[in-house]
Design a protein around this motif. Structure first.
Motif, PDB file in Angstrom:
ATOM      1  N   LEU A  69       4.319  14.330  -8.637  1.00  0.00           N
ATOM      2  CA  LEU A  69       5.506  15.180  -8.695  1.00  0.00           C
ATOM      3  C   LEU A  69       6.020  15.313 -10.131  1.00  0.00           C
ATOM      4  O   LEU A  69       6.422  16.413 -10.550  1.00  0.00           O
ATOM      5  N   ASN A  70       6.008  14.216 -10.871  1.00  0.00           N
ATOM      6  CA  ASN A  70       6.437  14.273 -12.279  1.00  0.00           C
ATOM      7  C   ASN A  70       5.525  15.195 -13.086  1.00  0.00           C
ATOM      8  O   ASN A  70       5.993  15.975 -13.933  1.00  0.00           O
ATOM      9  N   LYS A  71       4.217  15.141 -12.830  1.00  0.00           N
ATOM     10  CA  LYS A  71       3.276  16.035 -13.522  1.00  0.00           C
ATOM     11  C   LYS A  71       3.582  17.491 -13.164  1.00  0.00           C
ATOM     12  O   LYS A  71       3.584  18.371 -14.029  1.00  0.00           O
ATOM     13  N   HIS A  81       0.836  -1.202   0.000  1.00  0.00           N
ATOM     14  CA  HIS A  81       0.000   0.000   0.000  1.00  0.00           C
ATOM     15  C   HIS A  81       0.875   1.258   0.000  1.00  0.00           C
ATOM     16  O   HIS A  81       0.587   2.225  -0.715  1.00  0.00           O
ATOM     17  N   GLU A  82       1.947   1.221   0.792  1.00  0.00           N
ATOM     18  CA  GLU A  82       2.839   2.381   0.849  1.00  0.00           C
ATOM     19  C   GLU A  82       3.553   2.596  -0.482  1.00  0.00           C
ATOM     20  O   GLU A  82       3.720   3.744  -0.917  1.00  0.00           O
ATOM     21  N   VAL A  83       3.951   1.527  -1.148  1.00  0.00           N
ATOM     22  CA  VAL A  83       4.581   1.646  -2.461  1.00  0.00           C
ATOM     23  C   VAL A  83       3.595   2.240  -3.454  1.00  0.00           C
ATOM     24  O   VAL A  83       3.943   3.115  -4.266  1.00  0.00           O
ATOM     25  N   GLY A  84       2.360   1.802  -3.400  1.00  0.00           N
ATOM     26  CA  GLY A  84       1.323   2.374  -4.273  1.00  0.00           C
ATOM     27  C   GLY A  84       1.156   3.859  -4.014  1.00  0.00           C
ATOM     28  O   GLY A  84       1.063   4.658  -4.959  1.00  0.00           O
ATOM     29  N   ASP A  85       1.109   4.234  -2.729  1.00  0.00           N
ATOM     30  CA  ASP A  85       0.993   5.658  -2.388  1.00  0.00           C
ATOM     31  C   ASP A  85       2.205   6.437  -2.893  1.00  0.00           C
ATOM     32  O   ASP A  85       2.067   7.548  -3.425  1.00  0.00           O
ATOM     33  N   LEU A  86       3.404   5.861  -2.725  1.00  0.00           N
ATOM     34  CA  LEU A  86       4.622   6.519  -3.196  1.00  0.00           C
ATOM     35  C   LEU A  86       4.614   6.672  -4.719  1.00  0.00           C
ATOM     36  O   LEU A  86       5.020   7.714  -5.251  1.00  0.00           O
ATOM     37  N   ASN A  87       4.160   5.667  -5.432  1.00  0.00           N
ATOM     38  CA  ASN A  87       4.077   5.744  -6.900  1.00  0.00           C
ATOM     39  C   ASN A  87       3.125   6.858  -7.328  1.00  0.00           C
ATOM     40  O   ASN A  87       3.412   7.608  -8.270  1.00  0.00           O
ATOM     41  N   ARG A  88       1.994   6.975  -6.639  1.00  0.00           N
ATOM     42  CA  ARG A  88       1.050   8.042  -6.953  1.00  0.00           C
ATOM     43  C   ARG A  88       1.694   9.416  -6.679  1.00  0.00           C
ATOM     44  O   ARG A  88       1.550  10.354  -7.465  1.00  0.00           O
ATOM     45  N   THR A  89       2.404   9.500  -5.572  1.00  0.00           N
ATOM     46  CA  THR A  89       3.082  10.754  -5.236  1.00  0.00           C
ATOM     47  C   THR A  89       4.149  11.090  -6.274  1.00  0.00           C
ATOM     48  O   THR A  89       4.269  12.259  -6.711  1.00  0.00           O
ATOM     49  N   ILE A  90       4.912  10.092  -6.700  1.00  0.00           N
ATOM     50  CA  ILE A  90       5.940  10.306  -7.730  1.00  0.00           C
ATOM     51  C   ILE A  90       5.298  10.757  -9.031  1.00  0.00           C
ATOM     52  O   ILE A  90       5.788  11.689  -9.691  1.00  0.00           O
ATOM     53  N   ASN A  91       4.198  10.131  -9.401  1.00  0.00           N
ATOM     54  CA  ASN A  91       3.484  10.539 -10.630  1.00  0.00           C
ATOM     55  C   ASN A  91       3.006  11.985 -10.522  1.00  0.00           C
ATOM     56  O   ASN A  91       3.130  12.761 -11.478  1.00  0.00           O
ATOM     57  N   ILE A 140       6.439  18.708 -12.216  1.00  0.00           N
ATOM     58  CA  ILE A 140       7.703  19.074 -12.854  1.00  0.00           C
ATOM     59  C   ILE A 140       7.459  19.423 -14.317  1.00  0.00           C
ATOM     60  O   ILE A 140       7.982  20.420 -14.833  1.00  0.00           O
ATOM     61  N   GLU A 141       6.638  18.621 -14.973  1.00  0.00           N
ATOM     62  CA  GLU A 141       6.324  18.894 -16.380  1.00  0.00           C
ATOM     63  C   GLU A 141       5.601  20.230 -16.521  1.00  0.00           C
ATOM     64  O   GLU A 141       5.876  21.011 -17.434  1.00  0.00           O
ATOM     65  N   GLN A 142       4.683  20.501 -15.621  1.00  0.00           N
ATOM     66  CA  GLN A 142       3.959  21.768 -15.668  1.00  0.00           C
ATOM     67  C   GLN A 142       4.928  22.942 -15.427  1.00  0.00           C
ATOM     68  O   GLN A 142       4.841  23.982 -16.088  1.00  0.00           O
ATOM     69  N   LEU A 143       5.852  22.752 -14.491  1.00  0.00           N
ATOM     70  CA  LEU A 143       6.845  23.799 -14.225  1.00  0.00           C
ATOM     71  C   LEU A 143       7.750  24.024 -15.433  1.00  0.00           C
ATOM     72  O   LEU A 143       8.086  25.171 -15.771  1.00  0.00           O
ATOM     73  N   LYS A 144       8.135  22.944 -16.087  1.00  0.00           N
ATOM     74  CA  LYS A 144       8.957  23.074 -17.301  1.00  0.00           C
ATOM     75  C   LYS A 144       8.193  23.857 -18.370  1.00  0.00           C
ATOM     76  O   LYS A 144       8.742  24.732 -19.035  1.00  0.00           O
ATOM     77  N   HIS A 145       6.922  23.484 -18.526  1.00  0.00           N
ATOM     78  CA  HIS A 145       6.087  24.152 -19.518  1.00  0.00           C
ATOM     79  C   HIS A 145       5.957  25.651 -19.193  1.00  0.00           C
ATOM     80  O   HIS A 145       6.072  26.517 -20.082  1.00  0.00           O
ATOM     81  N   LEU A 146       5.734  25.974 -17.919  1.00  0.00           N
ATOM     82  CA  LEU A 146       5.642  27.362 -17.495  1.00  0.00           C
ATOM     83  C   LEU A 146       6.964  28.103 -17.713  1.00  0.00           C
ATOM     84  O   LEU A 146       6.987  29.265 -18.145  1.00  0.00           O
TER      85      LEU A 146
END
Length: 174
Positions: free
Chosen positions: A156-158, A144-154, A160-166
């Motif tokens: 964060l990646n989104k 469950h914690e790995v799933g939560d971490l994966n969601r958090t990483i996703n 980061i992409e939004q920040l790059k775009h900005l």
């Protein structure tokens, strides 16, 4: 002739006194013999594959008064039957209790000697089952914690992409 008759009568009276204690129904030699025959009947049932019938006989033997050489064997055999799972019933903790009772009540019995490694194996198996359950729970929690971490990483990646775009848009405006 009178001597022989008197001798036989005295032997019969003494034998009657020696086979039972006063106030106890069916105690002494006769009860030991009777329970020994019932144990033999249980062994025969086991040989024929009738473990249910043997269990009933053995249970009645172990529920009665303790008779060395009979009750100890009955405890051991009943414990083995209780430990062996079948289609009708799963393995029960009763087998472990019976082996402990055997070791407590008949420590010098050869059946107690055979019960010692079984008790150790059962104790070890129970401990391993307990550890396995704990590991399973820990594994589920970590999953469950790995799933939560994966969601958090996703997320964060989104971000980061939004920040790059900005950042790119800001560079274009300059």
């Amino acid at each position: 002739m009178k001597k022989h008759l008197t001798l036989i009568l005295a032997a019969a009276l003494c034998a009657g006194c020696a086979t039972g204690r006063s106030g106890e129904k069916g105690s002494g030699f006769l009860q030991s013999f009777s329970e020994g025959r019932r144990l033999a009947s249980a062994r025969t049932s086991l040989e024929k594959g009738d473990s249910a019938g043997a269990s009933k006989i053995l249970e009645s033997i172990v529920s009665g008064p303790a008779i060395p050489g009979v009750t100890d064997e009955a405890l051991f055999r009943l414990a083995l039957l209780s430990l062996k799972p079948s289609v009708e019933r799963p393995a029960s903790p009763q087998g472990h209790q019976l082996l402990r009772r055997l070791k407590k009540e008949f420590p010098a019995s050869p059946w107690s000697v055979q019960a010692t490694p079984l008790v150790e194996l059962i104790t070890t198996a129970d401990e391993l089952k307990r550890q396995n359950r704990a590991y399973r729970i820990t594994n589920q929690t970590l999953s469950h914690e790995v799933g939560d971490l994966n969601r958090t990483i996703n997320d964060l990646n989104k971000n980061i992409e939004q920040l790059k775009h900005l950042d790119l848009e800001l560079e274009k405006k300059r």
